[in-house]
Design an enzyme around this catalytic site. Sequence first.
Site, short mmCIF file in Angstrom:
data_model
loop_
_atom_site.label_atom_id
_atom_site.label_comp_id
_atom_site.label_asym_id
_atom_site.label_seq_id
_atom_site.Cartn_x
_atom_site.Cartn_y
_atom_site.Cartn_z
N LYS A 78 0.87 -1.18 0.00
CA LYS A 78 0.00 0.00 0.00
C LYS A 78 0.90 1.23 0.00
O LYS A 78 1.97 1.23 0.64
CB LYS A 78 -0.86 -0.05 1.27
CG LYS A 78 -1.92 1.03 1.38
CD LYS A 78 -2.75 0.82 2.66
CE LYS A 78 -3.87 1.84 2.80
NZ LYS A 78 -4.70 1.59 4.01
N SER A 153 -9.72 1.33 3.11
CA SER A 153 -8.88 2.15 2.28
C SER A 153 -7.82 1.35 1.51
O SER A 153 -7.26 1.85 0.54
CB SER A 153 -8.18 3.21 3.12
OG SER A 153 -7.29 2.60 4.04
N SER A 177 -9.91 -1.06 7.21
CA SER A 177 -9.28 -0.82 5.90
C SER A 177 -8.53 -2.00 5.30
O SER A 177 -8.15 -1.94 4.13
CB SER A 177 -8.32 0.37 5.99
OG SER A 177 -9.06 1.56 5.99
#
Lengths: 485, 480
Positions: A78, A153, A177
Amino acid sequence: MDIVDQSIHELHRSLKAGEVSSVEATRAMLARIEAVEPQIGSFITVTAGQALADAEAADRRIAAGRMDVLTGIPLALKDIFLTEGIRTTCGSRILSNFVPPYSATSWEKLKQRGVVLLGKLNQDEFAMGSSNESSAFGTVRNPWDTTRIPGGSSGGSAAAVAARQATATLGTDTGGSIRQPASHCGCVGLKPTYGRVSRYGVIAYASSLDQVGPLTRDVTDSAILLGAVAGYDPKDSTSVNTPVPDYTAVLTGTVKGLRIGLPREYFIAGLDPDVQKAMDAAIETYRQLGAEFVDISLPHTDYAVATYYLIATAEASSNLARYDGVRFGHRAEEASGLLDMYTKSRSQGFGAEVKRRIMLGTYALSSGYYDAYYVKAQKVRTLIMQDFMRAFEGVDVILTPVAPTPAFRIGEKADDPLQMYLSDIFTIPVNLAGTCALSVPAGFSSDGLPIGLQLIGKPFCEETILRAAHAFEQVTEWHTRKAVI
Amino acid sequence: MRFQPVIGLEVHVQLKTDSKIFCGCSTSFGSEPNSQTCPVCLGLPGALPVLNKKVVEFAIKAGLATNCSITPRSIFARKNYFYPDLPKGYQISQFEDPICQRGWLDIQVEGQELKRIGITRIHMEEDAGKLVHGEVSGLEEGSGVDLNRACTPLLEVVSEPDLRSSDEAVAYLKQLHQIVTWLGICDGNMEEGSFRCDANVSVMPVGSDVYGTRAEIKNVNSFKFVKQAIEYEIQRQIDLIEDGGRVVQETRLFDPNAGKTRSMRGKEEAHDYRYFPDPDLVPLVIDAAWVEQTRQELPELPECRRQRFMAAFSLPAYDAEVLTASRELADYFEACVALGANAKAVSNWVMGEITRSLNDSSTSIGTCPISPRLLVELLKLIDVGTISGKIAKTVFDEMWRSGKEPAAIVEEQGLVQVSDSGAIESIIDEILAREAGQVEEYRSGKDKLFGFFVGQVMKASKGKANPTVVNELLLSKLKG
């Protein structure tokens, strides 16, 4: 089996047997990324050159007989993890030019094991979002249905695993997330106990809630990756100094006698019927495996979302103050003084959702409101924590849905923040309690969308939820299904 | 109407640790801008603070030395505001539950009773960086940010509003300054900002128990300026009230050139710092054993030592005060006494020649070229009559210059005192014969001339004649 479809432990076996080299595996992944990226958009940065160099180094290491289970495995991170010399944006325009001079501890640990970095994954801006629509680098599309969101997310992290663009990925989870996108994309997502994995070098959203975790093809991979990144870090005062067990050693396939709690507050009217059906089936599966079910109550569940949006935004409003255009990141070109430079840089650099949360958090901490909002939220957080601790006196794990519905359509909730916030209703309490939980594939909706099952464990008892998820995986085939792109 | 000033002080004490409070960077002063920085003190994304244990130890010492109680579980908080020298956009400080609470210091203003001043709290925090403008910045245009100082450890010591005059404020500050330097936790350098002060000043009618509206005067960096700033501010507020005006709550800046304070920002512009507990740092737990151990390690504090010097060595209060001006000076004195020298003699020499020479050469007692042993050797030479006190000063200067043994200097330069009465007598006879007129005057009652004769004899003997012998012989000879 195609290289891109292999899990970490499968690819490890192939590498070890000499059936494939890390360079070949990496090339296959890069080709796959190139092929499907226009439809998915999981990556913000693809580090092809770096990946091949990493792979060559890994192959030399393998040839020298110094390999372990992660050597040569192509992974992606990420874009919230700092990677020295590689641009790290956190999904924000304000960091669109930021190349960090140091690396996150979790990434350092993986690098030492000889993994291959394919690139940096798309995400909601500063990890604020449940749909990946708040990214400054475009919306990620769900590999199972590209008109739908992948979740957020860590949307890029989940989509990349589902679309076979990386063998596994790392994400972060502040209110769901990792688990919510894992559920929406049909992969395994684990949020460890707060303090289990170092936060050093991970861009902070809400410091008391953020935690690093893996998104993988199966539970075994989750255990492998967690073991690789977990552990005390002297650079993170909130990391906890307890030994890291061999998480793969506990995957015995048995849950006989395991006491599983079903919190009545999570099985509510209005739960999507497909989700309800998947939960019922999962409960039946566990029953057949010899687990016992206990009805429990987590009475303060209703207050979790409100509590979260006070604490997380309060911390975020302070954490994001450093993005001021002075030392790094975006600086507005034409400013007529200091205040103007701050205002313009931040107005231009941050997106709408980030601004909304900064304002909410600033308000919650303001003089005259602090006690009514921030302090009260902290008190409720304690009550939510106590709910879990009390429940865990009678059960070993808690089983719930991950999200109330399968993945929704892109744009469906984009203009309704409140509806968006409610999509994390089942994952948020776990972050507030600071304990661990994972999402494991548990079925599909009538229109073919993955549905995840959440298993919540006691603090620092990741072994128990991994063992329970693994046993479930052994007798189901949900995780073996593949998105067709 | 007469007015009573009310003053409270907030003192920032920069701690003398090798590394910063939340990272491993060096705290040394005067390096190349931004050369002593890392991701943590630059406030880079993802960086996290880790508390320096030494800072906690120093804070506990300061707390114990000022009679505070040490908080068993104290909390770090973020103080949020934007400024280019504050890299994270917040300062890590303490707000609720600071490390030290509820202490006091006894201060003494000359001619007044001992007075107890309350200390509300002492908390730990990080310093900000510095902005550089114009030429010093070395930049063609604009301003620069130097973050070397960012994240250096500070203690903020907050007093109760117990001070009632500028003299009391200065006495309190001097005492606090002495304690922190004595403890070795601060270098005390006010010019470099290692010890700086904000003053809260208000006035109220004499006899009232309701405090007036206060003004906060920022960053006053010498004892002299503190006195000036407070006195100016008291008068300004009194004048304002007497002219029918009202004091407004505001932050004011002292301008040392003008000797005045001027408004910096009013209450409306005051920051809302939005303090909240820093989630990156766990609560600081200090157990009783740690406090106790630190207490054991505390040096004897100046006040105790003063008292002991008076009692054990029969020194006058003045001597005890001067000798305990710093821990090093007191240690020097005691080392001399421990070597067997007379305490009062040592005291006289330390307060006299040693202090003068240190001042003349701008050095401190820590680097004094004359060790306690050498000083004591010198005093012994006086005691046994080898040299006179006057010659000793010559020897002292040579010791200071060369570092040689006093006996060697006396030998080399032939400074041994002449006590032989025959030799002295012949000098006296010579002088009396030469100065017959003066002898006549003396004998006719001008007693004051005795000193003149002593001087002449000493001069003729190049200072080596034993003054006692000279006195005796002169007296008997002059009687005729």
